[in-house]
Write an enzyme that holds these catalytic residues in place. Structure first.
Site, PDB file in Angstrom:
ATOM      1  N   HIS A 148      58.882  78.630  90.342  1.00  0.00           N
ATOM      2  CA  HIS A 148      60.187  78.003  90.113  1.00  0.00           C
ATOM      3  C   HIS A 148      60.213  76.610  90.732  1.00  0.00           C
ATOM      4  O   HIS A 148      59.284  76.224  91.448  1.00  0.00           O
ATOM      5  CB  HIS A 148      61.318  78.858  90.703  1.00  0.00           C
ATOM      6  CG  HIS A 148      61.247  78.994  92.206  1.00  0.00           C
ATOM      7  ND1 HIS A 148      60.621  80.044  92.838  1.00  0.00           N
ATOM      8  CD2 HIS A 148      61.703  78.189  93.207  1.00  0.00           C
ATOM      9  CE1 HIS A 148      60.723  79.895  94.150  1.00  0.00           C
ATOM     10  NE2 HIS A 148      61.365  78.767  94.414  1.00  0.00           N
ATOM     11  N   HIS A 196      64.827  83.623  90.097  1.00  0.00           N
ATOM     12  CA  HIS A 196      65.183  82.277  89.642  1.00  0.00           C
ATOM     13  C   HIS A 196      63.986  81.572  89.023  1.00  0.00           C
ATOM     14  O   HIS A 196      62.837  81.807  89.414  1.00  0.00           O
ATOM     15  CB  HIS A 196      65.816  81.430  90.747  1.00  0.00           C
ATOM     16  CG  HIS A 196      64.971  81.202  91.960  1.00  0.00           C
ATOM     17  ND1 HIS A 196      64.070  82.102  92.459  1.00  0.00           N
ATOM     18  CD2 HIS A 196      64.900  80.131  92.790  1.00  0.00           C
ATOM     19  CE1 HIS A 196      63.503  81.611  93.541  1.00  0.00           C
ATOM     20  NE2 HIS A 196      63.974  80.410  93.763  1.00  0.00           N
ATOM     21  N   HIS A 210      61.642  71.118  95.987  1.00  0.00           N
ATOM     22  CA  HIS A 210      60.318  71.750  96.066  1.00  0.00           C
ATOM     23  C   HIS A 210      59.991  72.436  94.755  1.00  0.00           C
ATOM     24  O   HIS A 210      60.857  72.660  93.923  1.00  0.00           O
ATOM     25  CB  HIS A 210      60.276  72.767  97.208  1.00  0.00           C
ATOM     26  CG  HIS A 210      61.091  74.010  96.977  1.00  0.00           C
ATOM     27  ND1 HIS A 210      62.406  74.117  97.369  1.00  0.00           N
ATOM     28  CD2 HIS A 210      60.803  75.193  96.381  1.00  0.00           C
ATOM     29  CE1 HIS A 210      62.875  75.316  97.043  1.00  0.00           C
ATOM     30  NE2 HIS A 210      61.925  75.982  96.430  1.00  0.00           N
ATOM     31  N   HIS A 242      64.233  84.579 102.778  1.00  0.00           N
ATOM     32  CA  HIS A 242      65.495  84.011 102.314  1.00  0.00           C
ATOM     33  C   HIS A 242      66.553  85.113 102.250  1.00  0.00           C
ATOM     34  O   HIS A 242      66.234  86.255 101.889  1.00  0.00           O
ATOM     35  CB  HIS A 242      65.364  83.497 100.877  1.00  0.00           C
ATOM     36  CG  HIS A 242      64.451  82.349 100.698  1.00  0.00           C
ATOM     37  ND1 HIS A 242      64.652  81.136 101.296  1.00  0.00           N
ATOM     38  CD2 HIS A 242      63.346  82.212  99.934  1.00  0.00           C
ATOM     39  CE1 HIS A 242      63.692  80.310 100.908  1.00  0.00           C
ATOM     40  NE2 HIS A 242      62.882  80.939 100.090  1.00  0.00           N
ATOM     41  N   TYR A 251      57.566  77.166 103.371  1.00  0.00           N
ATOM     42  CA  TYR A 251      57.683  75.815 102.806  1.00  0.00           C
ATOM     43  C   TYR A 251      56.713  74.907 103.520  1.00  0.00           C
ATOM     44  O   TYR A 251      56.548  75.005 104.746  1.00  0.00           O
ATOM     45  CB  TYR A 251      59.091  75.252 103.015  1.00  0.00           C
ATOM     46  CG  TYR A 251      60.154  75.920 102.191  1.00  0.00           C
ATOM     47  CD1 TYR A 251      60.333  75.600 100.852  1.00  0.00           C
ATOM     48  CD2 TYR A 251      60.997  76.859 102.768  1.00  0.00           C
ATOM     49  CE1 TYR A 251      61.320  76.212 100.098  1.00  0.00           C
ATOM     50  CE2 TYR A 251      61.992  77.471 102.023  1.00  0.00           C
ATOM     51  CZ  TYR A 251      62.139  77.143 100.695  1.00  0.00           C
ATOM     52  OH  TYR A 251      63.117  77.745  99.951  1.00  0.00           O
ATOM     53  N   GLU A 261      56.199  75.480  98.048  1.00  0.00           N
ATOM     54  CA  GLU A 261      56.571  76.763  98.648  1.00  0.00           C
ATOM     55  C   GLU A 261      55.605  77.826  98.136  1.00  0.00           C
ATOM     56  O   GLU A 261      55.162  77.748  96.978  1.00  0.00           O
ATOM     57  CB  GLU A 261      58.014  77.137  98.225  1.00  0.00           C
ATOM     58  CG  GLU A 261      58.490  78.469  98.780  1.00  0.00           C
ATOM     59  CD  GLU A 261      59.865  78.890  98.248  1.00  0.00           C
ATOM     60  OE1 GLU A 261      60.312  78.353  97.215  1.00  0.00           O
ATOM     61  OE2 GLU A 261      60.472  79.781  98.867  1.00  0.00           O
TER      62      GLU A 261
HETATM   63 FE   LIG Z   1      62.081  78.106  96.259  1.00  0.00          FE
END
Ligand SMILES: [Fe+2]
Length: 303
Positions: A148, A196, A210, A242, A251, A261
């Protein structure tokens, strides 16, 4: 119907040799081609020609490619983008190496998105007949695939509306100021069943926060962290988890300063997935669940 998937990220790098060392040896992507001053890379679990394009000269995002299933859908997205008020241009077969005809769209926030239906098929390193679970010559972090991207926008709500109304994305999670005064700070959106495929946060227009690669599990995230230490990679955050997407993450920066990431976990979504809401008072927990602290660099460095 939404678009099929994120296909490629094309970025600028200040020094090509350093960048190739990072993306090929540290992350483990394979160099597919060097042509016209650009380097094209794919990860071992990807079957399309490339997922990352490096171009020397600066830092930051050139464009993001999304693969579309049919030519009819491509035309529909083009029309919808124009109705939305976006500038679109046709992209000819071969303008992007190994990629067929497409449509370029300038987002309301300025980033360039390109849609295409055809890209040369190279297959995965392990093949499609009785495949091994991973290739024996895997290098570095051994990233599986591009997962993503997160871009910034002065008006994230407008960009959220674009991805929903034009490209058929749905929203997995939203970060708002507070339920009584719900101003959008960030949105996480999917086109398939991932947590996502694009995310948009409040920030400067036309910037990248990112882009992320998929790894199999938490132990592979830790393994990637070990590789980053061996190769003196500049780590931004993690390993951690997260709150938003429930993903596990590190990251870090490429040698030019583009943030990458490595990501795993999360959940599956789909067309009936209900949107999850986070409020600004829980922002730090949403982003970095365990420490509940977000460093200043994370919220201020965009490329
Ligand atoms: Fe991300």
């Amino acid at each position: 119907m939404p678009v099929n998937k994120i296909g490629f990220v094309h970025i600028r790098v200040t020094d090509m040799d350093e960048a190739v060392e990072h993306y090929s040896n540290t992350l483990g992507q394979e160099i597919v081609s060097r042509e016209g001053g650009k380097v094209y890379l794919k990860a071992w679990d990807e079957f399309d020609h490339h997922s990352v394009v490096l171009e020397e000269g600066g830092v930051g995002l050139v464009k993001i490619g999304y693969k579309v299933d049919t030519v009819d859908e491509l035309a529909t997205y083009e029309k919808r983008a124009q109705s939305f008020g976006c500038t679109t241009t046709r992209v000819s077969n071969g303008e992007n190496l190994a990629v067929g005809d497409g449509v370029a769209i300038t987002l309301p926030s300025g980033q360039r998105v390109e849609l295409y239906t055809e890209i040369e098929y190279l297959g995965t390193q392990t093949g499609t007949l009785n495949p091994d679970p991973w290739p024996r010559d895997m290098r570095g972090a051994g990233v599986h695939r591009l997962d993503h991207a997160l871009i910034s926008a002065d008006d994230p709500a407008m960009v959220e509306r674009f991805f929903g109304e034009v490209l058929g994305f749905r929203i997995s999670e939203r970060l708002i100021t507070d339920p009584g005064n719900p101003v959008l700070i960030g949105t996480w959106m999917f086109c398939g069943q991932k947590a996502h495929d694009i995310a948009v946060v409040k920030g400067p227009d036309n910037k990248l926060h990112h882009f992320a690669y998929w790894l199999e599990d938490w132990s592979q995230i830790l393994h990637a962290g070990d590789v980053f230490a061996m190769d003196d990679v500049s780590v931004d955050v993690g390993p951690t988890r997260h709150g938003i997407t429930r993903g596990k993450t590190i990251y870090f920066f490429d040698p030019s300063g583009n943030r990458n990431e490595v990501f795993t976990g999360g959940y599956i979504t789909g067309s009936d997935f209900p949107t999850i809401t986070w409020t600004a008072d829980q922002l730090a927990k949403g982003i970095i669940y365990i420490s509940r602290e977000v460093n200043e660099r994370f919220t201020t460095v965009f490329t």
